[in-house]
Motif scaffolding. Structure first.
Motif, PDB file in Angstrom:
ATOM      1  N   VAL A 148       0.848  -1.195   0.000  1.00  0.00           N
ATOM      2  CA  VAL A 148       0.000   0.000   0.000  1.00  0.00           C
ATOM      3  C   VAL A 148       0.891   1.255   0.000  1.00  0.00           C
ATOM      4  O   VAL A 148       1.849   1.345   0.766  1.00  0.00           O
ATOM      5  CB  VAL A 148      -0.938   0.023   1.225  1.00  0.00           C
ATOM      6  CG1 VAL A 148      -1.801   1.291   1.232  1.00  0.00           C
ATOM      7  CG2 VAL A 148      -1.806  -1.222   1.239  1.00  0.00           C
ATOM      8  N   GLU A 149       0.563   2.185  -0.893  1.00  0.00           N
ATOM      9  CA  GLU A 149       1.348   3.435  -0.972  1.00  0.00           C
ATOM     10  C   GLU A 149       1.012   4.350   0.193  1.00  0.00           C
ATOM     11  O   GLU A 149      -0.170   4.596   0.486  1.00  0.00           O
ATOM     12  CB  GLU A 149       1.028   4.155  -2.270  1.00  0.00           C
ATOM     13  CG  GLU A 149       1.990   3.805  -3.354  1.00  0.00           C
ATOM     14  CD  GLU A 149       1.984   4.812  -4.489  1.00  0.00           C
ATOM     15  OE1 GLU A 149       1.177   5.743  -4.464  1.00  0.00           O
ATOM     16  OE2 GLU A 149       2.790   4.641  -5.409  1.00  0.00           O
ATOM     17  N   MET A 150       2.062   4.805   0.853  1.00  0.00           N
ATOM     18  CA  MET A 150       1.864   5.701   2.004  1.00  0.00           C
ATOM     19  C   MET A 150       2.794   6.912   1.866  1.00  0.00           C
ATOM     20  O   MET A 150       3.765   6.888   1.124  1.00  0.00           O
ATOM     21  CB  MET A 150       2.163   4.963   3.310  1.00  0.00           C
ATOM     22  CG  MET A 150       1.200   3.821   3.589  1.00  0.00           C
ATOM     23  SD  MET A 150       1.798   2.745   4.893  1.00  0.00           S
ATOM     24  CE  MET A 150       1.557   3.772   6.310  1.00  0.00           C
ATOM     25  N   VAL A 151       2.479   7.916   2.631  1.00  0.00           N
ATOM     26  CA  VAL A 151       3.282   9.155   2.594  1.00  0.00           C
ATOM     27  C   VAL A 151       3.799   9.431   4.003  1.00  0.00           C
ATOM     28  O   VAL A 151       3.057   9.263   4.982  1.00  0.00           O
ATOM     29  CB  VAL A 151       2.422  10.338   2.108  1.00  0.00           C
ATOM     30  CG1 VAL A 151       3.200  11.649   2.200  1.00  0.00           C
ATOM     31  CG2 VAL A 151       1.938  10.116   0.693  1.00  0.00           C
ATOM     32  N   LEU A 161       4.400  18.522   4.329  1.00  0.00           N
ATOM     33  CA  LEU A 161       5.646  18.553   3.568  1.00  0.00           C
ATOM     34  C   LEU A 161       6.320  17.208   3.742  1.00  0.00           C
ATOM     35  O   LEU A 161       6.512  16.745   4.890  1.00  0.00           O
ATOM     36  CB  LEU A 161       6.550  19.669   4.130  1.00  0.00           C
ATOM     37  CG  LEU A 161       7.938  19.797   3.537  1.00  0.00           C
ATOM     38  CD1 LEU A 161       7.871  20.322   2.105  1.00  0.00           C
ATOM     39  CD2 LEU A 161       8.792  20.740   4.387  1.00  0.00           C
ATOM     40  N   ASN A 162       6.643  16.564   2.634  1.00  0.00           N
ATOM     41  CA  ASN A 162       7.304  15.239   2.736  1.00  0.00           C
ATOM     42  C   ASN A 162       8.584  15.347   3.550  1.00  0.00           C
ATOM     43  O   ASN A 162       9.302  16.350   3.465  1.00  0.00           O
ATOM     44  CB  ASN A 162       7.625  14.708   1.339  1.00  0.00           C
ATOM     45  CG  ASN A 162       6.364  14.340   0.587  1.00  0.00           C
ATOM     46  OD1 ASN A 162       5.309  14.138   1.196  1.00  0.00           O
ATOM     47  ND2 ASN A 162       6.448  14.284  -0.719  1.00  0.00           N
ATOM     48  N   ILE A 163       8.914  14.250   4.288  1.00  0.00           N
ATOM     49  CA  ILE A 163      10.085  14.342   5.176  1.00  0.00           C
ATOM     50  C   ILE A 163      11.399  14.281   4.394  1.00  0.00           C
ATOM     51  O   ILE A 163      12.451  14.622   4.904  1.00  0.00           O
ATOM     52  CB  ILE A 163      10.072  13.211   6.235  1.00  0.00           C
ATOM     53  CG1 ILE A 163      10.085  11.840   5.575  1.00  0.00           C
ATOM     54  CG2 ILE A 163       8.901  13.360   7.181  1.00  0.00           C
ATOM     55  CD1 ILE A 163      10.435  10.727   6.537  1.00  0.00           C
ATOM     56  N   SER A 164      11.326  13.820   3.144  1.00  0.00           N
ATOM     57  CA  SER A 164      12.529  13.794   2.302  1.00  0.00           C
ATOM     58  C   SER A 164      12.088  13.943   0.849  1.00  0.00           C
ATOM     59  O   SER A 164      10.914  14.238   0.583  1.00  0.00           O
ATOM     60  CB  SER A 164      13.281  12.478   2.500  1.00  0.00           C
ATOM     61  OG  SER A 164      12.492  11.413   2.013  1.00  0.00           O
ATOM     62  N   GLU A 165      12.998  13.700  -0.047  1.00  0.00           N
ATOM     63  CA  GLU A 165      12.648  13.838  -1.461  1.00  0.00           C
ATOM     64  C   GLU A 165      11.732  12.707  -1.925  1.00  0.00           C
ATOM     65  O   GLU A 165      11.105  12.788  -2.982  1.00  0.00           O
ATOM     66  CB  GLU A 165      13.923  13.833  -2.318  1.00  0.00           C
ATOM     67  CG  GLU A 165      14.849  15.033  -2.080  1.00  0.00           C
ATOM     68  CD  GLU A 165      14.150  16.361  -2.272  1.00  0.00           C
ATOM     69  OE1 GLU A 165      13.450  16.516  -3.278  1.00  0.00           O
ATOM     70  OE2 GLU A 165      14.268  17.237  -1.388  1.00  0.00           O
ATOM     71  N   THR A 166      11.683  11.627  -1.151  1.00  0.00           N
ATOM     72  CA  THR A 166      10.833  10.482  -1.525  1.00  0.00           C
ATOM     73  C   THR A 166       9.361  10.853  -1.357  1.00  0.00           C
ATOM     74  O   THR A 166       8.943  11.225  -0.252  1.00  0.00           O
ATOM     75  CB  THR A 166      11.157   9.247  -0.656  1.00  0.00           C
ATOM     76  OG1 THR A 166      12.579   9.078  -0.666  1.00  0.00           O
ATOM     77  CG2 THR A 166      10.477   8.004  -1.173  1.00  0.00           C
ATOM     78  N   ALA A 167       8.616  10.761  -2.442  1.00  0.00           N
ATOM     79  CA  ALA A 167       7.221  11.213  -2.384  1.00  0.00           C
ATOM     80  C   ALA A 167       6.336  10.206  -1.651  1.00  0.00           C
ATOM     81  O   ALA A 167       5.523  10.578  -0.806  1.00  0.00           O
ATOM     82  CB  ALA A 167       6.703  11.431  -3.804  1.00  0.00           C
ATOM     83  N   THR A 168       6.501   8.899  -1.996  1.00  0.00           N
ATOM     84  CA  THR A 168       5.648   7.876  -1.366  1.00  0.00           C
ATOM     85  C   THR A 168       6.496   6.640  -1.016  1.00  0.00           C
ATOM     86  O   THR A 168       7.570   6.429  -1.577  1.00  0.00           O
ATOM     87  CB  THR A 168       4.515   7.440  -2.308  1.00  0.00           C
ATOM     88  OG1 THR A 168       5.093   6.977  -3.526  1.00  0.00           O
ATOM     89  CG2 THR A 168       3.548   8.548  -2.595  1.00  0.00           C
ATOM     90  N   VAL A 197       3.572  12.964  10.211  1.00  0.00           N
ATOM     91  CA  VAL A 197       2.332  12.279   9.871  1.00  0.00           C
ATOM     92  C   VAL A 197       2.620  11.205   8.810  1.00  0.00           C
ATOM     93  O   VAL A 197       3.381  11.419   7.867  1.00  0.00           O
ATOM     94  CB  VAL A 197       1.248  13.290   9.415  1.00  0.00           C
ATOM     95  CG1 VAL A 197       1.721  14.126   8.250  1.00  0.00           C
ATOM     96  CG2 VAL A 197      -0.037  12.590   9.050  1.00  0.00           C
ATOM     97  N   ALA A 198       2.045  10.025   9.061  1.00  0.00           N
ATOM     98  CA  ALA A 198       2.095   8.942   8.056  1.00  0.00           C
ATOM     99  C   ALA A 198       0.666   8.760   7.570  1.00  0.00           C
ATOM    100  O   ALA A 198      -0.247   8.621   8.396  1.00  0.00           O
ATOM    101  CB  ALA A 198       2.614   7.670   8.678  1.00  0.00           C
ATOM    102  N   ASN A 199       0.466   8.778   6.261  1.00  0.00           N
ATOM    103  CA  ASN A 199      -0.932   8.657   5.826  1.00  0.00           C
ATOM    104  C   ASN A 199      -1.102   7.975   4.466  1.00  0.00           C
ATOM    105  O   ASN A 199      -0.159   7.850   3.684  1.00  0.00           O
ATOM    106  CB  ASN A 199      -1.642  10.016   5.836  1.00  0.00           C
ATOM    107  CG  ASN A 199      -0.935  11.066   5.016  1.00  0.00           C
ATOM    108  OD1 ASN A 199       0.089  10.773   4.424  1.00  0.00           O
ATOM    109  ND2 ASN A 199      -1.482  12.260   4.997  1.00  0.00           N
TER     110      ASN A 199
END
Lengths: 274, 438
Positions: A148-151, A161-168, A197-199
Motif C-alpha cells: 500500500v502506498e503511504m506518505v 511537507l514530505n520528510i525527504s525527497e521520496t514522495a511515497t 504524519v504517516a498517511n
C-alpha cells in the motif's frame, strides 16, 4: 403539459455526490460529503444541497447516521456517531451511502463508498528515522498489509511537507515503511516540536488514513517582534533617537527664540515705564 | 522732515472708519462666515455624513482649503523676511499687508483642520498621544510656531505706530484707545527701545524663513510620505513652496490694490510697487510652472499603470477642466499679463493677482482629491457615489465661511491698525529727502 413546466423539467442538472472516509490519528472517523454538477461544461461545486447519510445500507432507517447541507465549497463533514457502533463492528469493511432528494434544480443523487478498516502506527528511531506500519482489519484482528502506498510527511500550515525527497513509500510484508527525516532547520513550535504524519491518501480500499507523532526535530521558534523597537514606523514614544534629538532640538531652539523675544517685549515695557 | 509732511503721512495712513462700501463688504463677509458656522453646526450635529467625503475621498475641500491657507501664509516670510534681509526697500509699505495675510491665513488653516475632524472634541489627543514620526504632528507643531512668529513680526513693527495712534484719543474712541494703550502705552520712542525692536525684527526675519519653509514642506510631506499615485514624489516640498510663494504674492497684489483704491493710498502703494510685485509674480509663476512640468511630465513620460488613471483623469478625464483652468489661471495667463509693462499697472496686476489666487485654490483641490479617487487597488463593491467627489453645500459653506473669516480678520485689522507702517514710512521718506538733499 404547459410549455414552461416542460422547460423547467428539461433544465434540471445532474448532481454528482461524493463520499470520502477519513481516519485521522485513529481517533473519531468522519466522512466528507461533496456535491458537484457540470455547468457550462465544467464541474462546479454545488452548495445548499441537503444530503442524508447512511451506514451499511439505506433500506433500514436505523442505519441513518446523519444529514447535512453542503456549504459554498460544495461539501460538509459528518462525524460517524456512536449510534453507528452496532453496524460498525459487524464487519471489517464498511459501506456508506449519501442520498440527496430531487429539487427544482437537480435530480435525486446517490453516492456509495466501501472501505476496509485500516489504521497506521507511527514511531521514530535514532538518526531521525520515521517508521510507520499499516494494519487492516481481517475478521476481528488487525493484520499488517503489504503493497500500500503511504506518505511520510511533516505538518505545516495548510498542508504536509514530505520528510525527504521520496514522495511515497510502499508498505512491506510487515506493513512497514521507513524514511529518513531530511528537513533540517525546519521551524517548529517554541520548543522545536514538529508533527510527523504517516498517511494513506484517497485510497480506493482504505480511504484516507493518517497517524501523527510529535518529535523535537525542528528549530525552536523564537518569537521576534519589532513592536518595541525604535523606528520611523513604530508606535508613539518609540521614534528613533536621532529623530527625537533633531525634532526636539529644533523645537527647543525655535521656541527659545520666541521666548527670548517675549522677554524683549518685557524689556521694552520696562524701558517705557522707567 | 518738516512737521507738515509728517502730519500728512500720519493723516493719510491712520486707520479709517468703514465707509458705505466697507460696511457692505463686512456685512457680506459676516453673512458668509455665519453661513459657514451654521453649516459647521449641522456637521457637528449630524457628523461628517453631511459632507461628500467617503471611504476613498476622505480629504475634500477642507484639506484643499487648509493647504491653500498654509500656502498663502508663506507670503509673510517672503515680503517681510526675504526682501528685508536682502535689503529691498521698496517692500516696506507691503510688509504689514503681508504679515496680516499670514496671520489670518495660518489661523484659519488651524481651524479648518479641526473642521475636518469627525470628533473635534478629541483634538487634544493629537498633543497627548501624537507620534513624533507623523507628519501630522510636525504640522501641528510648525503651524503653532509659525503663528506665534508671524504674530511677533506683526507686533514689533507696530509698536511705534501704536504710540502715534494713542495720540489721537478723540478720533480713536474709547475702546480703540484702550486697545492701543494696552498694546503700546509703554512705547516712548527711545533709542534703547528701537534698538531692541530692530534686533528682534532681524531675529524674527531670520527665524521665520526656515519655519515658513518647514510649514509648507511638512504640509507637502502629509501627502508625499503616503504611497499614492500623484503624491509619491521627492519633489513635493519644493513644488509646494514655489506654489505657496506664488499664491502669497498674488494675494498681496490683490490686497495692495484693494487697500490702495479703498483708502486712497496711491502715494504710498505706487504704480512702482505693482510693477515690482508684477515682476516678482512672473518669476514665481515661472518657477512654479517649472515644478509643475517636473511633477507631471516625468510620471506622464513613464505612464506607470498605477499612475495612468490618475494622470489621464487630470489631463483629459474627469478633472481635466479644473486642471487646465488652474494651470492657465494660476500661471500662463498671469505670466502673459505681467510680462508687459502695461500689464504691471495696478488694475491688470490686480486681475492677474485674482487669477493666481483663484487658480491656486483649485490647484490645491487637484493635489488633494483626485489622488484619493485613484487608489492602487481597484474600487470594488462600493456605492456609485464613492467613485466621485462632489462637495455638499455644507462643505462649500464651511470652506467659503473660512475664507470669509480670514478676510474679516484682515478687514478688521485694517480698520483698527494702519495697514501701511506709519513710522517706517516717515523714516524712509525722511532718508529719501536727505539723500536728495545731499
Amino acid at each position: 403539459m404547459p410549455h414552461f413546466l416542460m422547460a423547467q423539467a428539461v433544465e434540471k442538472n445532474t448532481l454528482v455526490l461524493g463520499v470520502k472516509y477519513y481516519n485521522d490519528n485513529n481517533a473519531a472517523q468522519h466522512l466528507v460529503i461533496s456535491a458537484k454538477s457540470k455547468i457550462d461544461g465544467k464541474f462546479q461545486k454545488i452548495g445548499n444541497i441537503a444530503v442524508k447519510v447512511f451506514i451499511t445500507n439505506d433500506s433500514n432507517k436505523n442505519n441513518f447516521i446523519g444529514a447535512g447541507i453542503t456549504s459554498e465549497r460544495g461539501e460538509f463533514i459528518l462525524f460517524i456517531p456512536p449510534s453507528a457502533k452496532t453496524e460498525w463492528v459487524k464487519s471489517p469493511t464498511q459501506n456508506f451511502i449519501a442520498i440527496s432528494a430531487a429539487n427544482k434544480l437537480y435530480e435525486e443523487a446517490r453516492a456509495e463508498t466501501t472501505i476496509t478498516k485500516a489504521k497506521i502506527k507511527i514511531d521514530t528511531a535514532d538518526g531521525k528515522i520515521v517508521n510507520a506500519k499499516l494494519f487492516i482489519k481481517v475478521d476481528t484482528s488487525w493484520q499488517p498489509m503489504a503493497g500500500v502506498e503511504m506518505v511520510l510527511a511533516v505538518k505545516r500550515l495548510d498542508g504536509n511537507l514530505n520528510i525527504s525527497e521520496t514522495a511515497t513509500y510502499t508498505s512491506d510484508s510487515a506493513g512497514a515503511i521507513s524514511g529518513e527525516f531530511k528537513r533540517d532547520s525546519l521551524p517548529g513550535d517554541q520548543k522545536g516540536n514538529l508533527i510527523l504524519v504517516a498517511n494513506i491518501i484517497d485510497n480506493d480500499v482504505y480511504g484516507n488514513v493518517a497517524a501523527e507523532i510529535m518529535v523535537p526535530w525542528g528549530k525552536p521558534l523564537v518569537y521576534t517582534t519589532n513592536y518595541n523597537h525604535r523606528s520611523l514606523f513604530a508606535r508613539r514614544g518609540h521614534s528613533p533617537i536621532w529623530l527625537e534629538l533633531l525634532a526636539y532640538g529644533i523645537i527647543l531652539l525655535v521656541w527659545a527664540v520666541i521666548i527670548y523675544l517675549g522677554f524683549q517685549i518685557r524689556n521694552i515695557i520696562k524701558l517705557g515705564l522707567d | 522732515m518738516d512737521k507738515l509732511k509728517e502730519d500728512k503721512i500720519i493723516a493719510d495712513l491712520l486707520p479709517q472708519e468703514f465707509g458705505k462700501q466697507g460696511r457692505i463688504w463686512v456685512i457680506c463677509l459676516l453673512f458668509f462666515a455665519a453661513l459657514g458656522v451654521f453649516a459647521y453646526g449641522r456637521q457637528l450635529y449630524y457628523g461628517l455624513e453631511v459632507t461628500a467625503m467617503r471611504d476613498y475621498a476622505s480629504w475634500g475641500i477642507y484639506i484643499s482649503n487648509f493647504v491653500f491657507f498654509v500656502a498663502i501664509s508663506l507670503v509673510g516670510s517672503l515680503i517681510t523676511a526675504v526682501l528685508r534681509l536682502t535689503n529691498v526697500k521698496w517692500s516696506t509699505p507691503l510688509t504689514r499687508i503681508a504679515e496680516i495675510i499670514a496671520v489670518s491665513a495660518i489661523t484659519f488653516a488651524s481651524l479648518i483642520i479641526i473642521v475636518d475632524m469627525g470628533r473635534p472634541e478629541r483634538f487634544y489627543n493629537l498633543f497627548l498621544h501624537g507620534r513624533l514620526q507623523s507628519p501630522i504632528i510636525w504640522d501641528v507643531i510648525v503651524i503653532t510656531t509659525y503663528f506665534f512668529i508671524s504674530l511677533l513680526l506683526l507686533y514689533f513693527p507696530l509698536l511705534p505706530d501704536l504710540k502715534i495712534m494713542i495720540g489721537f484719543k478723540e478720533r480713536n474712541g474709547k475702546w480703540l484707545q484702550k486697545l492701543y494703550e494696552f498694546l503700546g502705552s509703554f512705547w516712548k520712542n527711545t533709542k534703547a527701545q528701537f534698538k531692541i525692536t530692530d534686533k528682534a525684527i532681524n531675529i524674527l526675519a531670520i527665524a521665520i524663513i526656515p519655519v515658513a519653509f518647514s510649514i509648507h514642506t511638512v504640509t507637502s510631506w502629509l501627502f508625499a510620505t503616503t504611497y499614492r499615485p500623484g503624491w509619491d514624489s521627492t519633489n513635493f516640498g519644493a513644488y509646494f513652496i514655489s506654489g505657496a510663494f506664488l499664491v502669497g504674492a498674488g494675494g498681496v497684489v490683490v490686497a495692495m490694490y484693494i487697500f490702495r483704491t479703498h483708502y486712497k493710498l496711491e502715494k504710498y502703494i505706487t504704480n512702482d510697487h505693482f510693477d515690482r510685485m508684477g515682476k516678482v509674480l512672473v518669476l514665481l509663476a515661472l518657477l512654479y510652472l517649472y515644478f509643475n512640468f517636473n511633477e507631471f511630465l516625468v510620471p506622464a513620460f513613464k505612464m506607470k499603470k498605477s499612475e495612468e488613471e490618475h494622470l489621464l483623469g487630470l489631463f483629459t478625464g474627469e478633472f481635466a477642466p479644473i486642471f487646465w483652468f488652474a494651470i492657465f489661471t494660476s500661471m500662463f495667463i498671469p505670466i502673459f499679463i505681467l510680462l508687459f509693462k502695461k500689464g504691471r499697472r495696478p488694475l491688470p496686476a490686480f486681475i492677474a493677482g485674482i487669477l493666481v489666487v483663484v487658480g491656486s485654490w483649485f490647484k490645491r483641490f487637484l493635489i488633494v482629491t483626485p489622488t484619493l479617487l485613484h487608489p492602487f487597488l481597484p474600487m470594488h463593491d462600493v456605492p456609485a457615489n464613492y467613485h466621485h467627489y462632489i462637495p455638499t453645500w455644507e462643505e462649500w459653506a464651511i470652506a467659503g465661511g473660512s475664507l470669509a473669516g480670514a478676510l474679516l480678520v484682515i478687514t478688521f485689522f485694517a480698520r483698527i491698525f494702519p495697514i501701511i507702517p506709519i513710522h517706517e514710512t516717515i523714516i524712509e521718506t525722511e532718508s529719501l529727502e536727505n539723500e536728495k538733499h545731499f
